[in-house]
Design a protein around this motif. Structure first.
Motif, PDB file in Angstrom:
ATOM      1  N   UNK A 100       2.624  11.893   3.003  1.00 17.86           N
ATOM      2  CA  UNK A 100       3.584  12.664   3.800  1.00 17.86           C
ATOM      3  C   UNK A 100       4.722  13.101   2.905  1.00 17.86           C
ATOM      4  N   UNK A 101       5.407  14.095   3.362  1.00 20.05           N
ATOM      5  CA  UNK A 101       6.615  14.513   2.649  1.00 20.05           C
ATOM      6  C   UNK A 101       7.536  15.176   3.650  1.00 20.05           C
TER       7      UNK A 101
ATOM      8  N   UNK B  63       0.817  -1.200   0.000  1.00 21.91           N
ATOM      9  CA  UNK B  63       0.000   0.000   0.000  1.00 21.91           C
ATOM     10  C   UNK B  63       0.859   1.261   0.000  1.00 21.91           C
ATOM     11  N   UNK B  64       1.933   1.203   0.774  1.00 16.82           N
ATOM     12  CA  UNK B  64       2.733   2.416   0.919  1.00 16.82           C
ATOM     13  C   UNK B  64       4.028   2.329   0.124  1.00 16.82           C
TER      14      UNK B  64
ATOM     15  N   UNK C 256       5.955   9.894   0.900  1.00 17.62           N
ATOM     16  CA  UNK C 256       5.275   8.632   1.200  1.00 17.62           C
ATOM     17  C   UNK C 256       3.938   8.647   0.468  1.00 17.62           C
ATOM     18  N   UNK C 257       3.735   7.642  -0.403  1.00 14.91           N
ATOM     19  CA  UNK C 257       2.504   7.584  -1.190  1.00 14.91           C
ATOM     20  C   UNK C 257       1.624   6.453  -0.702  1.00 14.91           C
TER      21      UNK C 257
ATOM     22  N   UNK D 194      24.030  15.305   1.725  1.00 17.97           N
ATOM     23  CA  UNK D 194      24.430  16.059   2.922  1.00 17.97           C
ATOM     24  C   UNK D 194      25.162  15.187   3.930  1.00 17.97           C
ATOM     25  N   UNK D 195      25.458  13.939   3.587  1.00 15.50           N
ATOM     26  CA  UNK D 195      26.204  12.982   4.424  1.00 15.50           C
ATOM     27  C   UNK D 195      25.433  12.571   5.677  1.00 15.50           C
ATOM     28  N   UNK D 196      24.195  13.043   5.826  1.00 14.09           N
ATOM     29  CA  UNK D 196      23.428  12.797   7.045  1.00 14.09           C
ATOM     30  C   UNK D 196      22.468  11.634   6.859  1.00 14.09           C
ATOM     31  N   UNK D 197      22.367  10.803   7.883  1.00 17.05           N
ATOM     32  CA  UNK D 197      21.309   9.789   7.890  1.00 17.05           C
ATOM     33  C   UNK D 197      20.162  10.362   8.713  1.00 17.05           C
ATOM     34  N   UNK D 198      18.983  10.426   8.083  1.00 19.73           N
ATOM     35  CA  UNK D 198      17.845  11.045   8.740  1.00 19.73           C
ATOM     36  C   UNK D 198      16.789   9.990   9.028  1.00 19.73           C
ATOM     37  N   UNK D 199      16.232  10.050  10.222  1.00 21.13           N
ATOM     38  CA  UNK D 199      15.141   9.147  10.578  1.00 21.13           C
ATOM     39  C   UNK D 199      13.878   9.987  10.671  1.00 21.13           C
ATOM     40  N   UNK D 200      12.791   9.476  10.065  1.00 23.22           N
ATOM     41  CA  UNK D 200      11.543  10.242  10.096  1.00 23.22           C
ATOM     42  C   UNK D 200      10.429   9.373  10.655  1.00 23.22           C
TER      43      UNK D 200
END
Lengths: 282, 542
Positions: free
Chosen positions: A59-60, A36-37, A49-50, A84-90
């Motif tokens: 979401x975006x 679904x996602x 996120x679709x 940006x060398x960053x690991x991002x958690x959302x």
């Protein structure tokens, strides 16, 4: 930019998602439990996120620079990394993002290994880093021979494809040493590695119109089964044009896989029977 | 200062590992390169290398050689083992191949520098120099002739080195002064070598070598040649090759005349520039036969000619064209059947030009050919330099460049805006100052006018006042005079003058009036009249 094909009973077989990214797409990942996602990272610095069933964007969130890869941790958590060398958690529940850690260069790949419960990132700084999603914090950095171009999780094994056509097999339970060091059986740059859902082997695609099917078991009788084939080539005026094979995706039940090339085609293959099942139109 | 001795000792400890460079090494890069390969310095070197690789791929100006040359010099300085660990020769090869057809670089000093560097790291530098000469690369630069001659000098080929330096001078290679000086030094060196090698030369003369194609001196009736071939040669040495100048005699026992080509150019002179040597003399091409890839020997097969010749056929066909020596003993009459083909019909076939005959094929990557499959991506960018880049890296580099440009642009815009604002403010201020100036001038004018008016007014007033006063005084004087006259008349008439005083129409009172009055009162002798007068004046004042 974003054309999605979806096999479903009544709904049309193919449709375009609304509200697509405004620049090139770097990765698309389905959610862990259902189709679904869909998580999409893009060069326009967004991760979206679709909801595929209702065809809308749920979401975006934004990075400051282009995003090269993203991965679901569970249904409500996503990880993404980019230039940006960053690991991002959302967190999709709270709608908040946190920076988990950094590499010394851009993060090229992000994967989640459910068996060991660890996030894996590969970067152009020639390291692979593991991240514990519970805290979340770094769980170790492991240097690779060259820039990491592609990653694939195969059960508790990790396949790393680097520049210089090298393939490394790591054991995620014991990262003390490299389990296997291989050279790509293809002549040109490795574009993508994806492992079979049955964990026996992997498929590797190269920049020059070839796909190799290889097996992890080093015994000679198993290794004999490995092979490579040409694909994504178009004959034009008596001359063959060879296109890069950029992406591979497996069907998680049937062990069939799709390959996407720069020629604009997507082909579906049956790796065990060495057959092409179908080709999607451009 | 505390670090300097440490790094110096580090350098001291690993001197043997450093390949000397002709132009010397920078101490900073040297000490950085000597650091252990996992420290900060090393990662900095890797970062710099990455930057160079990125620049190679994203350069968009009109002097692409610049990036290559900087990268090559940097590699040479950073990698100590002659650049081999930094794959200097690969880099040079790619650079040379890329710009080989670019006309404007043919006599560019940096390009020539690359060629000479390449020659220096080759096993056979002569080939490279001959190729350069053939292609007319660097023929205007002294350094080309100097390095070529230097290499020849190392080999002991002084004559050729000499002719090369002379060629350079005759072509007026730049800088000519240096070339001439070097030529002088070269001549000095050669002379010194000649002088010092004269002593061994004489000793060599004693030990005459036996030369081929000579005639040996025979002794005895049966014309035996002694075992001492060298000395027996001495007597007959006029028949050997050593006597080029003298006409050769047809001597006894010599069945042919050795051909001596007098028209042949001396070996040391330069070949003509044909320009037909098209491909770069790469090591992989020159040494092709020796560079066999390692493989399993058990699987190696010599390729067989098609059509296996049956054994009996071979036996039947084996009629040699010469008479085979037949041994007397028939028991030993066993000979190996062998195949002897027709000698005349087996012409050596020319080697078919394989793919590898064009050495630039794997350097330039995209050779336009109709039958070859063509890769549909920017292969030259993926495999430029020594490393490889993925599409994403290229795109990221482009993106970064664009961002930088944008930042620069916005900065410039901001600057422009600020400058315009400043200009406007300046304009406003200057306008204001002008206004103020004008106002000030106006004020000044007004002020002057006012002063003038005031002066005029005051003058007028003064004049009026004066006139008024004068007239009043005159009036009063007149009145007084009249009153005096009347007083005098009254006195004369012996009558009091009060009546007269009260009748006078004096409106203004002044001192004169008093004075006059006082004078008048003094003149009045009666007390009663005085009292009456003072009362009268006070009333008037009120």
């Amino acid at each position: 930019m974003c054309v999605l094909t979806e096999q479903m009973g009544e709904t049309p077989k193919e449709f375009k998602l609304k509200n697509g990214p405004t620049d090139g797409i770097s990765a698309v990942k389905f959610g862990p439990n259902s189709s679904q996602f869909l998580l999409v990272s893009s060069w326009d610095s967004t991760v979206r996120l679709y909801d595929v069933i209702s065809n809308n964007m749920r979401m975006q969130y934004n990075h400051s620079v282009p995003v090269l890869d993203c991965a679901f941790h569970d249904a409500v958590h996503a990880y993404s990394g980019g230039l940006d060398n960053n690991l991002k958690m959302f967190d999709f529940n709270t709608g908040t993002g946190t920076n988990v850690g950094t590499h010394d260069n851009a993060i090229r790949c992000v994967e989640f290994c459910s068996e060991v419960n660890v996030i894996v990132t590969g970067s152009w700084d020639a390291t692979v880093k593991l991240w514990d999603p519970r805290t979340p914090c770094s769980a170790g950095s492991f240097s690779q021979p060259d820039k990491v171009y592609t990653l694939s999780v195969c059960g508790d094994k990790l396949l790393v494809g680097t520049a210089g056509r090298r393939v490394l097999v790591w054991d995620l339970r014991n990262m003390g040493y490299v389990q296997q060091k291989r050279e790509s059986s293809l002549k040109y740059q490795t574009r993508c590695i994806r492992s079979f859902p049955n964990k026996q082997g992997y498929v590797l695609s190269s920049i020059e119109g070839r796909v190799a099917v290889e097996y992890l078991d080093p015994s000679p009788e198993i290794q004999k089964k490995k092979y490579a084939f040409k694909c994504h080539r178009i004959k034009e005026n008596g001359r063959e044009n060879i296109y890069p094979v950029n992406a591979i995706a497996f069907h998680n039940v049937h062990n069939t896989f799709a390959s996407g090339g720069s020629d604009g085609f997507v082909n579906i293959w049956d790796g065990f029977n060495k057959k092409r099942l179908c080709q999607f139109h451009r | 200062m505390s670090e300097a001795p440490g790094s110096a000792s580090e350098w001291e400890l690993s001197k043997e590992n450093i390949q000397p460079l002709r132009q010397g090494r920078k101490f900073a890069s040297l000490s950085a390169a000597l650091k252990p390969h996992d420290g900060d310095e090393w990662s900095k070197i890797k970062e710099e290398k990455q930057l160079f690789e990125e620049e190679l791929r994203t350069y968009s100006g009109d002097d692409p050689l610049d990036v290559w040359h900087r990268y090559i010099v940097w590699t040479e300085q950073t990698y100590l083992k002659g650049g081999k660990d930094g794959s200097l020769s690969v880099l040079l090869e790619k650079c040379l191949a890329q710009f080989q057809k670019v006309e404007k670089y043919k006599n560019d000093e940096r390009y020539i520098d690359c060629w000479i560097k390449y020659a220096n790291c080759c096993i056979e530098p002569q080939t490279i120099f001959v190729f350069m000469y053939d292609q007319n690369i660097g023929s205007q630069w002294a350094c080309f002739y100097e390095s070529w001659a230097w290499h020849l000098e190392q080999l002991g080929n002084f004559q050729r080195a000499n002719s090369i330096l002379q060629e350079g001078i005759s072509r007026e290679a730049q800088p000519l002064e240096r070339l001439k000086r070097n030529y002088g030094e070269f001549q000095m060196r050669v002379a010194r070598v000649m002088v010092s090698s004269e002593v061994p030369d004489t000793s060599e003369e004693v030990e005459v070598q036996r030369s081929a194609l000579g005639h040996l001196k025979t002794t005895g009736k049966r014309s035996h040649v002694s075992s001492d071939r060298v000395n027996s040669l001495k007597a007959a040495s006029q028949g050997g090759l050593g006597t080029k100048g003298k006409p050769l005699h047809q001597q006894r026992g010599q069945m042919f005349q050795v051909f001596n080509d007098e028209n042949q150019a001396p070996v040391h002179s330069l070949p003509p520039q044909t320009g037909e040597w098209q491909s770069l003399p790469q090591r992989s091409v020159i040494n092709k036969e020796n560079d066999q890839k390692p493989g399993a020997w058990t699987k190696a097969r010599v390729p067989q000619k098609s059509g296996v010749v049956p054994f009996h056929a071979v036996g039947g066909q084996s009629q040699p064209t010469f008479s085979v020596l037949e041994e007397d003993n028939p028991d030993l009459h066993i000979f190996t059947p062998r195949k002897v083909g027709d000698i005349g019909s087996q012409v050596l076939s020319a080697r078919k030009p394989g793919k590898q005959m064009d050495p630039l094929l794997h350097v330039r990557m995209a050779v336009p050919s109709n039958s070859e499959p063509q890769p549909m991506y920017c292969k030259e960018k993926i495999y430029a330099g020594t490393g490889e880049f993925s599409f994403e890296e290229l795109r990221a580099a482009r993106w970064r460049k664009k961002m930088e440009m944008q930042v620069l642009e916005t900065e410039q815009k901001e600057m422009k805006r600020l400058r315009e604002e400043l200009e406007q403010q300046k304009k406003m201020i200057s306008e204001q100052s002008e206004m103020i100036k004008r106002q000030r001038e106006q004020l000044q004018l007004d002020h002057e006018k006012m002063i003038l008016e005031y002066q005029q007014q005051s003058q007028i007033r003064q004049i009026e006042l004066d006139r008024k006063n004068n007239s009043q005084i005159q009036q009063q004087q007149e009145v007084l005079e009249r009153s005096i006259d009347s007083h005098l008349q009254q006195q004369i008439n012996s009558q009091t003058s009060f009546q007269v005083m009260q009748d006078t129409p004096s409106s203004n009172l002044n001192s004169r009036y008093y004075a006059v009055c006082v004078r008048i009162t003094y003149c009045i002798p009666f007390d009663s009249t005085q009292k009456g007068l003072s009362n009268g004046t006070i009333n008037r004042l009120k």
